[in-house]
Design a protein around this motif. Structure first.
Motif, PDB file in Angstrom:
ATOM      1  N   GLU A  79       0.712  -1.718  -0.039  1.00 46.86           N
ATOM      2  CA  GLU A  79      -0.037  -0.322  -0.150  1.00 46.86           C
ATOM      3  C   GLU A  79       1.003   1.196  -0.204  1.00 46.86           C
ATOM      4  OE1 GLU A  79      -3.328  -0.001  -0.288  1.00 46.86           O
ATOM      5  OE2 GLU A  79      -3.616  -2.048  -0.106  1.00 46.86           O
ATOM      6  N   GLY A  80       2.645   0.923   0.241  1.00 44.86           N
ATOM      7  CA  GLY A  80       2.921   2.180  -0.018  1.00 44.86           C
ATOM      8  C   GLY A  80       3.419   3.246   1.487  1.00 44.86           C
ATOM      9  N   PHE A  81       3.604   2.066   2.228  1.00 43.47           N
ATOM     10  CA  PHE A  81       4.176   2.114   3.372  1.00 43.47           C
ATOM     11  C   PHE A  81       5.325   1.759   3.171  1.00 43.47           C
ATOM     12  CE2 PHE A  81      -0.229   2.487   4.605  1.00 43.47           C
ATOM     13  CZ  PHE A  81      -0.619   3.228   5.689  1.00 43.47           C
ATOM     14  N   VAL A  82       6.123   2.612   4.349  1.00 44.98           N
ATOM     15  CA  VAL A  82       7.436   1.985   4.896  1.00 44.98           C
ATOM     16  C   VAL A  82       7.158   1.296   6.578  1.00 44.98           C
ATOM     17  CG1 VAL A  82       9.931   2.555   5.244  1.00 44.98           C
ATOM     18  CG2 VAL A  82       8.633   4.016   3.255  1.00 44.98           C
ATOM     19  N   VAL A  83       7.268   0.044   6.185  1.00 42.89           N
ATOM     20  CA  VAL A  83       6.893  -0.602   7.893  1.00 42.89           C
ATOM     21  C   VAL A  83       8.836  -0.713   8.272  1.00 42.89           C
ATOM     22  CG1 VAL A  83       5.961  -2.513   8.676  1.00 42.89           C
ATOM     23  CG2 VAL A  83       4.915  -1.625   6.404  1.00 42.89           C
ATOM     24  N   VAL A  84       8.744  -0.474   9.222  1.00 40.78           N
ATOM     25  CA  VAL A  84       9.399  -1.407  10.411  1.00 40.78           C
ATOM     26  C   VAL A  84       8.520  -1.554  11.373  1.00 40.78           C
ATOM     27  CG1 VAL A  84      10.945  -0.388  12.593  1.00 40.78           C
ATOM     28  CG2 VAL A  84      11.289   0.894  10.091  1.00 40.78           C
ATOM     29  N   THR A  85       9.617  -3.031  11.842  1.00 41.01           N
ATOM     30  CA  THR A  85       8.307  -4.170  12.829  1.00 41.01           C
ATOM     31  C   THR A  85       9.379  -4.416  14.403  1.00 41.01           C
ATOM     32  OG1 THR A  85       9.296  -5.582  12.021  1.00 41.01           O
ATOM     33  CG2 THR A  85       7.344  -5.575  10.976  1.00 41.01           C
ATOM     34  N   ALA A  86       8.937  -4.162  15.224  1.00 43.29           N
ATOM     35  CA  ALA A  86       9.664  -4.899  16.803  1.00 43.29           C
ATOM     36  C   ALA A  86       8.715  -5.310  17.259  1.00 43.29           C
ATOM     37  CB  ALA A  86       9.467  -3.297  17.340  1.00 43.29           C
ATOM     38  N   ALA A  87       9.131  -6.653  17.847  1.00 41.04           N
ATOM     39  CA  ALA A  87       8.581  -7.854  18.305  1.00 41.04           C
ATOM     40  C   ALA A  87       8.687  -8.076  19.791  1.00 41.04           C
ATOM     41  CB  ALA A  87       9.682  -8.896  17.799  1.00 41.04           C
ATOM     42  N   THR A  88       9.374  -7.058  20.450  1.00 38.45           N
ATOM     43  CA  THR A  88       8.790  -6.970  21.697  1.00 38.45           C
ATOM     44  C   THR A  88       8.872  -5.118  22.336  1.00 38.45           C
ATOM     45  OG1 THR A  88      11.115  -5.997  22.001  1.00 38.45           O
ATOM     46  CG2 THR A  88      10.977  -8.379  22.137  1.00 38.45           C
ATOM     47  N   GLY A  89       7.580  -5.311  23.526  1.00 41.38           N
ATOM     48  CA  GLY A  89       7.434  -4.064  24.185  1.00 41.38           C
ATOM     49  C   GLY A  89       8.762  -3.084  24.271  1.00 41.38           C
ATOM     50  N   GLU A  90       9.565  -3.362  24.620  1.00 42.99           N
ATOM     51  CA  GLU A  90      11.415  -2.809  24.692  1.00 42.99           C
ATOM     52  C   GLU A  90      12.038  -2.423  23.500  1.00 42.99           C
ATOM     53  OE1 GLU A  90      10.431  -5.963  26.615  1.00 42.99           O
ATOM     54  OE2 GLU A  90      10.928  -5.501  29.222  1.00 42.99           O
ATOM     55  N   ASP A  91      11.615  -3.158  22.706  1.00 39.97           N
ATOM     56  CA  ASP A  91      12.066  -2.512  21.389  1.00 39.97           C
ATOM     57  C   ASP A  91      11.430  -1.716  21.009  1.00 39.97           C
ATOM     58  OD1 ASP A  91      14.022  -2.523  19.016  1.00 39.97           O
ATOM     59  OD2 ASP A  91      13.215  -4.125  18.256  1.00 39.97           O
ATOM     60  N   GLY A  92       9.988  -1.570  20.447  1.00 42.70           N
ATOM     61  CA  GLY A  92       8.904  -0.462  19.994  1.00 42.70           C
ATOM     62  C   GLY A  92       9.081   0.220  20.838  1.00 42.70           C
ATOM     63  N   LEU A  93       8.589   0.343  21.699  1.00 38.12           N
ATOM     64  CA  LEU A  93       9.026   1.784  23.163  1.00 38.12           C
ATOM     65  C   LEU A  93      10.268   2.368  22.473  1.00 38.12           C
ATOM     66  CD1 LEU A  93       7.990   3.998  25.269  1.00 38.12           C
ATOM     67  CD2 LEU A  93       9.810   3.360  26.540  1.00 38.12           C
ATOM     68  N   TRP A  94      12.217   1.733  22.053  1.00 34.01           N
ATOM     69  CA  TRP A  94      12.915   2.464  22.010  1.00 34.01           C
ATOM     70  C   TRP A  94      12.649   3.282  20.434  1.00 34.01           C
ATOM     71  CZ3 TRP A  94      16.256   1.258  17.887  1.00 34.01           C
ATOM     72  CH2 TRP A  94      17.497   1.848  18.430  1.00 34.01           C
ATOM     73  N   ARG A  95      11.980   2.412  19.402  1.00 33.11           N
ATOM     74  CA  ARG A  95      12.162   2.562  18.107  1.00 33.11           C
ATOM     75  C   ARG A  95      11.141   4.051  18.281  1.00 33.11           C
ATOM     76  NH1 ARG A  95      14.339   0.259  13.719  1.00 33.11           N
ATOM     77  NH2 ARG A  95      15.034  -2.394  14.493  1.00 33.11           N
ATOM     78  N   ALA A  96      10.016   3.665  18.657  1.00 38.90           N
ATOM     79  CA  ALA A  96       9.466   4.799  18.616  1.00 38.90           C
ATOM     80  C   ALA A  96       9.192   6.511  19.194  1.00 38.90           C
ATOM     81  CB  ALA A  96       8.070   4.515  19.023  1.00 38.90           C
ATOM     82  N   THR A  97      10.636   5.863  20.517  1.00 33.59           N
ATOM     83  CA  THR A  97      10.333   7.308  21.243  1.00 33.59           C
ATOM     84  C   THR A  97      12.406   8.245  19.829  1.00 33.59           C
ATOM     85  OG1 THR A  97      10.649   6.039  23.374  1.00 33.59           O
ATOM     86  CG2 THR A  97      12.335   8.253  22.970  1.00 33.59           C
ATOM     87  N   GLU A  98      12.749   6.907  19.232  1.00 30.83           N
ATOM     88  CA  GLU A  98      14.647   6.701  18.965  1.00 30.83           C
ATOM     89  C   GLU A  98      13.949   7.449  17.381  1.00 30.83           C
ATOM     90  OE1 GLU A  98      17.577   7.807  19.985  1.00 30.83           O
ATOM     91  OE2 GLU A  98      16.153   7.602  22.354  1.00 30.83           O
TER      92      GLU A  98
END
Length: 233
Positions: free
Chosen positions: A23-42
């Motif tokens: 659909e044209g999105f650039v997607v980044v995945t995270a499999a744990t809460g810690e990784d997800g929070l870090w990526r969303a913050t940084e």
């Protein structure tokens, strides 16, 4: 548009990622809460899809932590929990939408586009440079009164350039934000797509929008071609 998918079910995360990329999105995945929070913050994202039940910290805690840091990226909670109180808790903590598994992929895409259209504070709804405009939510590009048809990748390159006007961007920066953070191919693919864009948004209209910055990369200029502030192409 960049989307972060925080989901520990590998199969589901891969299905969502592949579908959103189509659909044209650039997607980044995270499999744990810690990784997800870090990526969303940084890192910068246009929207976040976050499961509630995650290894480590859960989705509720991710939402709470992001809002406490005044990170207002729209968040859609994706979960198997469908109780009224579960939904209320998510909204009370600062989530923007809620979708219950199993879900319709068509509905997921529609809701993500709606969240992006609504946007985070201070995010422009329409990106412009002179008579060139790009609508991220409607995925529409106009040059004056004429619509320009772009492929999803061309659209992504142009959107990233328009979000960083009059800024020299390296090929690496463009790759990380439009292709994939883990892309390992030839950086010259950026040059190919810039060429495609020039043939579509500039050449037919006698315009000059994207400059080559020797030794660096590319820059989208907002100054009129004959302006004293217009950089050399």
């Amino acid at each position: 548009m960049r989307v972060l998918v925080v989901e520990d079910e590998t199969r589901l995360a891969n299905v969502v990622r592949r579908g959103l990329e189509l659909e044209g999105f650039v997607v980044v995945t995270a499999a744990t809460g810690e990784d997800g929070l870090w990526r969303a913050t940084e890192e910068a994202f246009d929207v976040i899809v976050c499961d509630i039940m995650l290894p480590g910290i859960n989705g509720y805690e991710i939402v709470r932590a992001l809002r406490a840091k005044q990170i207002w990226t729209p968040i859609l909670m994706l979960t198997a929990k469908d109780g009224e109180y579960d939904q209320a808790d998510a909204f009370d903590l600062g989530a923007d939408d809620y979708l219950v598994k199993p879900f319709s992929f068509v509905v997921l895409v529609a809701r993500l586009r709606a969240l992006v259209r609504r946007g985070a504070p201070a995010r422009p709804v329409l990106l412009t440079a002179g008579d060139l405009s790009l609508d991220p939510a409607r995925r529409r590009v106009m040059r004056g009164n004429e619509e320009v048809d772009l492929t999803p990748r061309e659209f992504g390159v142009l959107e990233f350039l328009l979000r960083n006007p009059d800024t020299a961007l390296t090929k690496g920066e463009i790759l990380r934000n439009v292709w994939d953070a883990h892309y390992v191919g030839d950086e010259n693919i950026v040059e190919v797509y810039v060429g495609y864009l020039r043939r579509k948004i500039d050449a037919p209209f006698g315009a000059h929008t994207i400059d080559t910055v020797r030794g660096v990369g590319y820059r989208l200029t907002t100054a009129p071609p004959n302006s004293p502030n217009s950089p050399e192409g």
